[in-house]
Design a protein around this motif. Sequence first.
Motif, PDB file in Angstrom:
ATOM      1  N   LEU A 294       0.939  -1.255   0.012  1.00  9.93           N
ATOM      2  CA  LEU A 294       0.191   0.334   0.000  1.00  9.93           C
ATOM      3  C   LEU A 294       0.747   1.250   0.177  1.00  9.93           C
ATOM      4  CD1 LEU A 294      -2.830  -1.129   2.555  1.00  9.93           C
ATOM      5  CD2 LEU A 294      -2.966  -0.596   0.021  1.00  9.93           C
ATOM      6  N   ARG A 295       2.106   1.249   0.695  1.00  5.73           N
ATOM      7  CA  ARG A 295       2.891   2.320   0.762  1.00  5.73           C
ATOM      8  C   ARG A 295       3.236   2.741  -0.595  1.00  5.73           C
ATOM      9  NH1 ARG A 295       6.400   1.693   5.401  1.00  5.73           N
ATOM     10  NH2 ARG A 295       4.900   2.787   6.825  1.00  5.73           N
ATOM     11  N   LEU A 296       4.001   1.607  -1.464  1.00  8.77           N
ATOM     12  CA  LEU A 296       4.278   1.628  -2.632  1.00  8.77           C
ATOM     13  C   LEU A 296       3.212   2.094  -3.829  1.00  8.77           C
ATOM     14  CD1 LEU A 296       6.752   1.085  -4.697  1.00  8.77           C
ATOM     15  CD2 LEU A 296       5.672  -1.098  -5.003  1.00  8.77           C
ATOM     16  N   TYR A 297       2.081   1.890  -3.439  1.00  8.48           N
ATOM     17  CA  TYR A 297       0.761   2.224  -4.299  1.00  8.48           C
ATOM     18  C   TYR A 297       0.798   3.665  -4.142  1.00  8.48           C
ATOM     19  CZ  TYR A 297      -3.759   1.668  -6.244  1.00  8.48           C
ATOM     20  OH  TYR A 297      -4.711   1.626  -7.414  1.00  8.48           O
ATOM     21  N   ALA A 298       0.772   4.085  -2.850  1.00  9.72           N
ATOM     22  CA  ALA A 298       0.469   5.727  -2.428  1.00  9.72           C
ATOM     23  C   ALA A 298       1.775   6.340  -2.820  1.00  9.72           C
ATOM     24  CB  ALA A 298       0.458   5.702  -1.024  1.00  9.72           C
ATOM     25  N   ARG A 299       3.075   6.041  -2.814  1.00 15.09           N
ATOM     26  CA  ARG A 299       4.339   6.762  -3.536  1.00 15.09           C
ATOM     27  C   ARG A 299       4.079   6.823  -4.833  1.00 15.09           C
ATOM     28  NH1 ARG A 299       8.855   3.667  -1.440  1.00 15.09           N
ATOM     29  NH2 ARG A 299       8.182   3.740   0.761  1.00 15.09           N
ATOM     30  N   THR A 300       3.463   5.857  -5.638  1.00 11.93           N
ATOM     31  CA  THR A 300       3.405   5.871  -7.163  1.00 11.93           C
ATOM     32  C   THR A 300       2.223   6.644  -7.725  1.00 11.93           C
ATOM     33  OG1 THR A 300       4.615   3.618  -6.627  1.00 11.93           O
ATOM     34  CG2 THR A 300       4.132   4.085  -9.248  1.00 11.93           C
ATOM     35  N   PHE A 301       1.125   6.525  -6.959  1.00  6.71           N
ATOM     36  CA  PHE A 301       0.217   7.013  -7.482  1.00  6.71           C
ATOM     37  C   PHE A 301      -0.619   8.126  -6.682  1.00  6.71           C
ATOM     38  CE2 PHE A 301       0.683   2.721  -9.600  1.00  6.71           C
ATOM     39  CZ  PHE A 301       0.723   3.400 -10.942  1.00  6.71           C
ATOM     40  N   HIS A 302      -1.682   8.630  -7.128  1.00  5.13           N
ATOM     41  CA  HIS A 302      -2.396   9.682  -6.136  1.00  5.13           C
ATOM     42  C   HIS A 302      -3.516   8.735  -6.027  1.00  5.13           C
ATOM     43  CE1 HIS A 302      -5.523  13.147  -6.237  1.00  5.13           C
ATOM     44  NE2 HIS A 302      -5.065  12.962  -4.871  1.00  5.13           N
ATOM     45  N   VAL A 303      -4.007   8.269  -4.689  1.00  2.00           N
ATOM     46  CA  VAL A 303      -4.757   7.167  -4.605  1.00  2.00           C
ATOM     47  C   VAL A 303      -5.985   7.683  -4.081  1.00  2.00           C
ATOM     48  CG1 VAL A 303      -5.234   5.243  -3.280  1.00  2.00           C
ATOM     49  CG2 VAL A 303      -2.944   5.401  -4.171  1.00  2.00           C
ATOM     50  N   GLN A 304      -7.123   7.689  -4.543  1.00  7.29           N
ATOM     51  CA  GLN A 304      -8.262   8.260  -4.122  1.00  7.29           C
ATOM     52  C   GLN A 304      -9.435   7.064  -3.946  1.00  7.29           C
ATOM     53  OE1 GLN A 304      -8.934  12.006  -6.617  1.00  7.29           O
ATOM     54  NE2 GLN A 304      -7.859  10.729  -7.901  1.00  7.29           N
ATOM     55  N   THR A 305     -10.446   7.587  -3.477  1.00  7.79           N
ATOM     56  CA  THR A 305     -11.767   6.662  -3.591  1.00  7.79           C
ATOM     57  C   THR A 305     -12.253   6.402  -4.987  1.00  7.79           C
ATOM     58  OG1 THR A 305     -13.147   8.437  -3.472  1.00  7.79           O
ATOM     59  CG2 THR A 305     -12.766   7.654  -1.318  1.00  7.79           C
ATOM     60  N   MET A 306     -13.060   5.558  -5.481  1.00 11.72           N
ATOM     61  CA  MET A 306     -13.412   5.424  -6.847  1.00 11.72           C
ATOM     62  C   MET A 306     -14.206   6.552  -7.346  1.00 11.72           C
ATOM     63  SD  MET A 306     -13.834   1.245  -6.609  1.00 11.72           S
ATOM     64  CE  MET A 306     -13.899   1.111  -8.472  1.00 11.72           C
ATOM     65  N   ILE A 307     -15.075   7.021  -6.628  1.00 19.48           N
ATOM     66  CA  ILE A 307     -15.935   8.241  -7.035  1.00 19.48           C
ATOM     67  C   ILE A 307     -14.925   9.464  -7.318  1.00 19.48           C
ATOM     68  CG2 ILE A 307     -16.807   9.183  -4.784  1.00 19.48           C
ATOM     69  CD1 ILE A 307     -18.975   8.522  -7.755  1.00 19.48           C
ATOM     70  N   ASP A 308     -14.185   9.485  -6.454  1.00 24.98           N
ATOM     71  CA  ASP A 308     -13.084  10.957  -6.771  1.00 24.98           C
ATOM     72  C   ASP A 308     -12.185  10.537  -7.731  1.00 24.98           C
ATOM     73  OD1 ASP A 308     -14.316  12.197  -4.715  1.00 24.98           O
ATOM     74  OD2 ASP A 308     -12.544  11.796  -3.446  1.00 24.98           O
ATOM     75  N   GLN A 309     -11.795   9.219  -7.983  1.00 22.09           N
ATOM     76  CA  GLN A 309     -11.024   9.126  -9.209  1.00 22.09           C
ATOM     77  C   GLN A 309     -11.812   9.144 -10.593  1.00 22.09           C
ATOM     78  OE1 GLN A 309     -10.540   4.619 -10.020  1.00 22.09           O
ATOM     79  NE2 GLN A 309      -8.474   4.976 -11.059  1.00 22.09           N
ATOM     80  N   LEU A 310     -13.041   8.941 -10.442  1.00 24.70           N
ATOM     81  CA  LEU A 310     -13.846   9.267 -11.462  1.00 24.70           C
ATOM     82  C   LEU A 310     -14.224  10.531 -11.891  1.00 24.70           C
ATOM     83  CD1 LEU A 310     -15.471   7.475 -13.480  1.00 24.70           C
ATOM     84  CD2 LEU A 310     -17.527   7.560 -11.904  1.00 24.70           C
TER      85      LEU A 310
END
Length: 317
Positions: A294-310
């Motif tokens: 999860l840390r790697l995911y957060a470091r690589t991408f701007h992680v959001q909820t799905m509705i915010d990603q949309l």
Amino acid sequence: MSVETACKPPASLSVDFDNKWAYLRAAGRRDWESASSYLPIAAERMVDLLGELDLPLTVFVVGRDLRRDSDVQAIESFRSLKEVEYANHSMNHLPWMHTMEDQEIYDEISLTHDAMVSALGFYPRGFRGPGFSCPDEVLRVLAKLDYAYDASIFPTSVAPIARAVFLARTKLKGEQKERAKKLYGGFAAMRNPNRPFRRRIDAGQLWEIPVTVMPLIRTPIHFSYFTFLASVSKLAARTYLSNAFRLCRWTGTTPSLLLHPPDVLGREDDADMAYFPGMKLPRADKLELVRWALRLYARTFHVQTMIDQLRLLRSIR
Ligand SMILES: [Zn+2]
């Protein structure tokens, strides 16, 4: 939004908050209805982990789990995260929606919707079908209920293998086994895009946010698959996931990854779950691996909820 965040590609994180009864029923256990709930312990560990990493979450809720106060409290506890979205994961978690009558499909979705509004005070805008089942009627119902997205597509090349493993392990019999033969969408699932796309449904529109798989070779990259790989080799699993994230960036794939409750449970937590992939690992190892991923995911991408990603995707397309 900070400069660093603005430079990162958008991504989303969700959990299919399936309870133990759903896994036991899928495994053909007759006593599934009397299974204890592990939602409170799974929620506590996920809230700790995601809180520590300052990550948001979309929680796919099964309507049937809104009947018990302690499960509702567990689902509510995600509100302490920096951002939470609740989404619809059907009433009974039957992984064969493609074999249901239209009215049954409507009930599975709309009754869960109503139960979420009354128990959580939240109006869901997204849906994921159990077992990644996504017949056209589901999409029509979602459009009718004014949902913003469906997230039931799992465009993996290993669907036929995953289904064969499932059928070999399960004790399901007769009609239920027949119905399960179409699980994971079959070969057709792989023809779907590996990134969010717009669908036209009758007069309306709906976004599809697939569960992201490895670009090009289409093998799974969600966290349960990662912990399963790690039960064979931690180094190989870490290398695999790092490469997957790199490949997503190179190919401009905006990922949507999901967690499952067993991702935060170790082998000492629940003997009933021993058959589930990745459940051979001790709890401490599992949590450490998932925290790393999860840390790697957060470091690589701007992680959001799905509705915010949309929302972000809508604004840039
Ligand atoms: Zn599920």
